[in-house]
Scaffold this motif. Structure first.
Motif, short mmCIF file in Angstrom:
data_model
loop_
_atom_site.label_atom_id
_atom_site.label_comp_id
_atom_site.label_asym_id
_atom_site.label_seq_id
_atom_site.Cartn_x
_atom_site.Cartn_y
_atom_site.Cartn_z
N VAL A 36 29.44 5.26 50.00
CA VAL A 36 30.06 4.34 49.04
C VAL A 36 31.43 4.86 48.61
O VAL A 36 32.40 4.10 48.57
N ILE A 37 31.52 6.14 48.32
CA ILE A 37 32.81 6.71 47.89
C ILE A 37 33.86 6.58 49.00
O ILE A 37 35.00 6.18 48.76
N VAL A 38 33.47 6.89 50.22
CA VAL A 38 34.41 6.79 51.35
C VAL A 38 34.84 5.34 51.56
O VAL A 38 36.03 5.05 51.74
N LEU A 39 33.88 4.41 51.52
CA LEU A 39 34.23 3.01 51.75
C LEU A 39 35.10 2.45 50.63
O LEU A 39 36.00 1.65 50.90
N ILE A 40 34.86 2.85 49.39
CA ILE A 40 35.72 2.39 48.30
C ILE A 40 37.14 2.91 48.50
O ILE A 40 38.12 2.18 48.30
N GLY A 41 37.29 4.15 48.94
CA GLY A 41 38.61 4.69 49.23
C GLY A 41 39.31 3.92 50.33
O GLY A 41 40.49 3.57 50.23
N ILE A 42 38.57 3.61 51.39
CA ILE A 42 39.14 2.81 52.48
C ILE A 42 39.53 1.42 51.98
O ILE A 42 40.57 0.88 52.36
N GLY A 43 38.70 0.85 51.11
CA GLY A 43 39.00 -0.47 50.56
C GLY A 43 40.27 -0.49 49.74
O GLY A 43 41.07 -1.42 49.83
N ILE A 44 40.46 0.54 48.93
CA ILE A 44 41.68 0.62 48.11
C ILE A 44 42.91 0.76 49.00
O ILE A 44 43.93 0.09 48.79
#
Length: 68
Positions: A36-44
């Motif tokens: 989740v943390i990695v995907l949120i970073g990619i999303g931002i």
């Protein structure tokens, strides 16, 4: 809502869906949190690059056209 906000809300909903799916498949909670943390970073990063304003076109340099 701005394009950035809309993109980010959609991406967060997508990530939540993936996290719930991983939980239902029995993935360890720690790895779900990491994902989740990695995907949120990619999303931002994606939202920022997709929604940043484009630089305006610069007029061609050179002598101005003659005025009559």
């Amino acid at each position: 809502m701005s394009a950035f906000g809309t993109y980010l809300v959609g991406f967060v909903i997508f990530v939540i869906g993936l996290a719930i799916g991983a939980h239902l498949m029995g993935a360890p909670t720690m790895w779900i949190a990491v994902g989740v943390i990695v995907l949120i970073g990619i999303g931002i990063i994606s939202a920022t690059s997709r929604t940043k304003p484009r630089d305006p076109q610069q007029p061609p340099s050179g002598p101005p056209p003659p005025q009559y």
